[in-house]
Design a protein around this motif. Structure first.
Motif, PDB file in Angstrom:
ATOM      1  N   GLN A 931       0.848  -1.204   0.000  1.00  0.00           N
ATOM      2  CA  GLN A 931       0.000   0.000   0.000  1.00  0.00           C
ATOM      3  C   GLN A 931       0.874   1.240   0.000  1.00  0.00           C
ATOM      4  O   GLN A 931       1.863   1.309   0.716  1.00  0.00           O
ATOM      5  N   ARG A 932       0.415   2.232  -0.838  1.00  0.00           N
ATOM      6  CA  ARG A 932       1.119   3.501  -0.916  1.00  0.00           C
ATOM      7  C   ARG A 932       0.080   4.636  -0.881  1.00  0.00           C
ATOM      8  O   ARG A 932      -0.943   4.583  -1.571  1.00  0.00           O
ATOM      9  N   ASP A 933       0.301   5.663  -0.122  1.00  0.00           N
ATOM     10  CA  ASP A 933      -0.549   6.876  -0.092  1.00  0.00           C
ATOM     11  C   ASP A 933       0.028   7.888  -1.058  1.00  0.00           C
ATOM     12  O   ASP A 933       1.182   8.311  -0.918  1.00  0.00           O
ATOM     13  N   ILE A 934      -0.824   8.324  -2.032  1.00  0.00           N
ATOM     14  CA  ILE A 934      -0.393   9.302  -3.026  1.00  0.00           C
ATOM     15  C   ILE A 934      -1.106  10.624  -2.761  1.00  0.00           C
ATOM     16  O   ILE A 934      -2.360  10.665  -2.725  1.00  0.00           O
ATOM     17  N   HIS A 935      -0.430  11.672  -2.499  1.00  0.00           N
ATOM     18  CA  HIS A 935      -0.974  13.023  -2.255  1.00  0.00           C
ATOM     19  C   HIS A 935      -0.740  13.877  -3.492  1.00  0.00           C
ATOM     20  O   HIS A 935       0.397  14.067  -3.901  1.00  0.00           O
ATOM     21  N   ILE A 936      -1.854  14.452  -4.065  1.00  0.00           N
ATOM     22  CA  ILE A 936      -1.784  15.290  -5.275  1.00  0.00           C
ATOM     23  C   ILE A 936      -2.010  16.737  -4.847  1.00  0.00           C
ATOM     24  O   ILE A 936      -3.063  17.078  -4.284  1.00  0.00           O
TER      25      ILE A 936
END
Length: 950
Positions: A931-936
């Motif tokens: 799992q990876r959290d991607i912040h845009i």
């Protein structure tokens, strides 16, 4: 199938142990009896060995009385002093001249008589009173008496030394002159000249230097040295003072110093006397050898005629008349009184052997019961059979030995009969031992597997041969007595002809048995012809007058045949030992091969399940059984041949002058010191000996591994590769010793080779550094054994199985079945991982991740049970499960389990992963995805560009 260690039965051992005491007793008696110990060469006719005749001739030559002999010895001693001074002056002047230019000594009209009185007197020992308690006058008188005795003994020793020096000088001159005359004359000598040579040889044999002379000189030397030390200690304990007795004490001290000086001078004179007597004896022996070599090829008697047969009748009459009852009775009585205890012991041993004869025969037959049976056969059975054969042949030998002792103390005739009994006992021991070895179901038939027809012929012919030779052997020494020497050329020759005919008949019948079914074999036909014709040709030579030569040759031939029989017995004993070990080794190899096949089948099954491929066949450093048999047999054959040839060489080199040619041809000289005279000649014989050593070294280096494997290494519990290391180093040691001995025989000394060896070492250190390093590392690997054939190792990033270890490099086969040749230096100098050195158990680590929110204890229990349920996991060490971390998206676990073999590594990993996946799914435990959290992030709008900027 298990191997059973063979053991001799009780009935096989008990007769030999019971009778062995009698055998040892007889051997001790044999050693003390000089007549029973004499060899066959003593039977050869050496004319003029009579003690009484020698004493009479000596007394007549020396004047007949002791006073005349003493005056003569004194005159000779005075003349020898003058001649010694003259010879010293001549030697000093002659050192400046070349030795080759000196004229040979002229022949003397008076031949030297090398006879010295062996009565040197008893060793002197001073009776000194106590230095502390005895009266000083008593001490002075005792010292004066001891000094007078020592001075008299010193003067006598000087006179003896002077006489011995004069004898040695005259004998040297006579020897050199006589040698030169014989060399010029060659073999063109008349019968009268040959007879004169024989008379001179007889005289030299009568006038030989007595053995008791050197022993007496040694005793006097020992006593004088003890006396010297005693006087020194006596002087040290005296306490001089300045009282009224000081003058007497000074006189005592002067006498003590004079006595010490006389003892010291006596020691020096005795040392010189001993050296002179030794040189004189050596010169007499060389003189006799020179005469024997020349007389060997000259006729010793007239051609056989009618007079010979007339003398034969007279000789038989003389022999019969010599057996007088009074003489026989006195000889037996004197012998019993002198050696009755020894005779009793011989009778007891003879009775014991006769009583146990049937039991010994039974034990001999039983010893061959298990011959050929691999599980029960043993070489000690063959040795016991040889012992039983020896015991069976001893009764006749003991009986003849008893006859030797029974008449030994009689007159000269019976003394010769006693000597004949001793020689006959020796002949019976040889022939009867061969007869017992050839007996039915005996050593030759069952243990050696000899041809039954040959053994039957030997059993039939040897008793006939002994019946002829033993009486002749008993009679022959009587013809060397003064009364019997007259009939030596008549009765002696007829007896020799009968013995030669018996030997020829024995050789013919025995060779016919040997050639049974091989009548067309050329080698056997040639041996048959030689064995029959040789005794007949020697008999013909005796008839033509060469009786001495014929007797010498036939005696040497008989001793040579006995020596060859002994070597053949040794050879077949060695073959028997090798065959027993080879059969047992074959069985052991067969059992090991079956065990290895089972292991390879199991490993093949494991390899097929892992996908690593079939494991390689390991190159174990073992020798092929066929090579072992060939090498050991070849080495034994060559060793027996070398022993036989060496013995024959020493037996015949003094008989045949051609064999001495090699020692007379000088190839070069080697300096052994700083002087010009310190030269050691290197002869053609030395070169041949060096070549023989080289050939022997090559043969031993080639055939030694098989012999070591059979006789030694197969008995030891060695790891694979250790035997190879031992045999390899043994080869190098043999080559080094062979090269060193060969060079030493050729005169190349270490003092002259050390610089060359040092330079060679430096060259090897620089030029062949890597090769030498790999060689030494290979030896270290073979003995230290950090890796073995079959081990799985990792070195320099390469993992594989060791398939071959050699002196220079080691071969690894990796998982791709590629062979990696790695120098041995790498294994010694770099880090090495051996997965299977002492323990093949290997740990396997399986990593498992579960999702957050899972019960950690439940997951650990599930993983632990899955691991325990796998049959590849060992219980000791026990497996373990740990939670080792909290990852980004999972909880991390590790399973640590152990497998029995490295080949189970991948199968266990596969089986555990499959089982874990199934167990966690059934338990509702999720295996997370990464799992990876991607912040845009939205950036600010870029303002439009103005026209000016554009």
């Amino acid at each position: 199938m298990t191997l059973r260690h063979p053991r001799l039965s009780r009935r096989q051992i008990s007769p030999a142990i019971w009778v062995l005491l009698c055998l040892l007793l007889m051997t001790c008696l044999w050693g003390t009896n000089a007549h029973a110990q004499s060899s066959l060469m003593d039977l050869l006719p050496h004319p003029g060995q009579e003690k009484k005749a020698a004493a009479e001739n000596q007394n007549q030559q020396d004047g007949g009385t002791d006073e005349q002999s003493a005056d003569k010895q004194k005159d000779q001693s005075e003349s020898s002093r003058e001649s010694g001074q003259a010879s010293d002056n001549e030697n000093k002047a002659g050192e400046k001249q070349d030795k080759d230019k000196q004229p040979p000594p002229k022949p003397s009209p008076n031949p030297v008589q090398p006879a010295i009185d062996d009565n040197v007197g008893k060793p002197l020992q001073s009776q000194l009173p106590s230095a502390r308690t005895a009266d000083i006058r008593q001490q002075i008188q005792s010292l004066r008496n001891s000094l007078d005795e020592r001075l008299v003994a010193l003067e006598n020793s000087r006179e003896r030394l002077a006489y011995a020096d004069s004898l040695l000088k005259r004998l040297d001159d006579e020897y050199k002159s006589f040698e030169l005359r014989l060399e010029k004359a060659g073999l063109n000598l008349t019968d009268d000249y040959a007879r004169l040579l024989r008379q001179r040889l007889d005289r030299l044999r009568r006038q030989t230097i007595a053995e008791g002379l050197t022993e007496g000189i040694r005793d006097q030397l020992s006593a004088a040295r003890e006396e010297q030390l005693r006087l020194e200690e006596y002087e040290a304990v005296m306490n001089p003072d300045n009282n009224a007795q000081g003058q007497m004490r000074q006189k005592r001290a002067d006498l003590l110093r004079q006595l010490h000086k006389a003892v010291t001078d006596h020691i020096e004179v005795l040392n010189e006397y001993y050296g002179t007597v030794t040189q004189l004896r050596d010169r007499v022996d060389a003189y006799q050898e020179l005469l024997q070599q020349r007389l060997f090829w000259l006729p010793s008697a007239e051609v056989v005629s009618k007079d010979t047969f007339n003398q034969l009748y007279q000789g038989l009459a003389w022999f019969a008349s010599s057996f007088k009852w009074s003489s026989v009775k006195s000889a037996i009585s004197a012998s019993i009184g002198e050696r009755g205890f020894r005779m009793a012991l011989l009778l007891l041993a003879l009775a014991a052997l006769l009583v146990k004869r049937r039991a010994i025969r039974k034990a001999l037959i039983d010893s061959g019961e298990y011959v050929g049976n691999v599980g029960h056969d043993a070489f000690p059975m063959t040795l016991m059979a040889l012992l039983y054969s020896l015991l069976l042949c001893l009764p006749g030998v003991l009986l003849l030995s008893l006859g030797t002792l029974l008449v030994k103390e009689g007159n000269e005739f019976f003394g010769a009969i006693s000597k004949g009994f001793g020689a006959a006992a020796f002949i019976m021991l040889l022939l009867n031992l061969v007869h017992k070895v050839a007996r039915q179901a005996g050593l030759g038939e069952r243990h050696f597997k000899w041809n039954p027809k040959t053994l039957q012929g030997i059993r039939r012919e040897i008793p006939i041969l002994m019946a002829v030779l033993i009486p002749i052997t008993i009679v022959m020494p009587t013809l060397e007595t003064p009364d019997g020497s007259v009939y030596r050329d008549s009765l002696g020759r007829i007896l020799f002809l009968v013995a030669s005919a018996a030997l020829a008949t024995f050789a013919h019948r025995t060779m016919m048995a040997v050639r049974h079914r091989r009548l067309n074999n050329r080698t056997l036909r040639l041996l048959h012809w030689l064995a029959v014709s040789t005794p007949m040709l020697l008999a013909l030579a005796s008839l033509m007058g060469y009786h001495y030569t014929a007797v010498q040759l036939e005696g040497s031939l008989f001793i040579s045949i006995c020596w060859l029989a002994f070597v053949m017995l040794f050879y077949y004993l060695g073959l028997r030992a090798l065959s027993v070990r080879e059969r047992r080794l074959t069985l052991e190899r067969l059992l090991e091969q079956r065990a290895n096949e089972r292991k390879m089948a199991e490993a093949r099954e494991a390899a097929e399940s892992t996908g690593e491929g079939v494991p390689p066949a390991l190159d174990m450093p073992e020798m092929d059984l066929k090579d072992i048999s060939q090498q050991s047999t070849s080495l034994l054959r060559i060793l027996a041949l070398a022993i036989a040839v060496t013995g024959l060489w020493f037996m015949w080199k003094d008989v045949i002058p051609a064999l001495q040619l090699f020692d007379s041809v000088t190839l070069w000289n080697i300096s052994t010191g700083s002087g010009k005279e310190d030269l050691m000649p290197i002869t053609l014989g030395d070169l041949l000996v060096a070549l023989l050593f080289v050939a022997g070294t090559v043969v031993a280096a080639r055939n030694l591994p098989g012999t070591l494997e059979v006789m030694i290494l197969s008995r030891l519990n060695l790891e694979p590769g250790s035997g190879y290391a031992i045999t390899t180093l043994a080869k190098y040691v043999i080559v080094f010793l062979g090269a060193s001995i060969s060079l030493a025989v050729l005169g190349l000394q270490w003092s002259k080779l050390q610089w060359l060896v040092a330079a060679l070492g430096v060259g090897l250190g620089f030029g062949l550094q890597e090769i030498v390093a790999n060689f030494v590392s290979g030896i270290i690997l073979l003995f230290e054994r950090p890796i073995r054939v079959g081990d799985t190792v990792t070195i320099d990033g390469i993992t594989g199985t060791v398939t071959r270890i050699r002196i220079r490099a080691t071969t690894l086969m990796d998982w791709d079945r590629k062979e990696q040749i790695i120098p041995n230096k790498t294994f010694v100098t770099q880090d090495l991982t051996n997965w299977t050195l002492s323990d093949p158990i290997t740990r396997v680590i399986i990593r498992v991740r579960v999702a957050y929110g899972s019960d950690v204890d439940k997951v650990r229990d599930e993983l632990y049970h899955v691991t325990l349920d796998n049959e590849r996991v060992v219980e000791d060490p026990a497996p373990a499960v740990f939670c080792v971390g909290l990852g980004d998206s999972s909880i991390d676990f590790e399973i640590r389990a152990f497998v029995r073999d490295l080949m189970d590594f991948m199968p266990l990993s596969h089986e555990l992963h499959s089982s874990i996946t199934r167990a966690l799914r059934e338990a509702g435990v999720e295996i997370p995805f990464p799992q990876r959290d991607i912040h845009i992030r939205t950036a600010a709008p870029v303002p439009p560009m103005n026209s000016a900027a554009q």
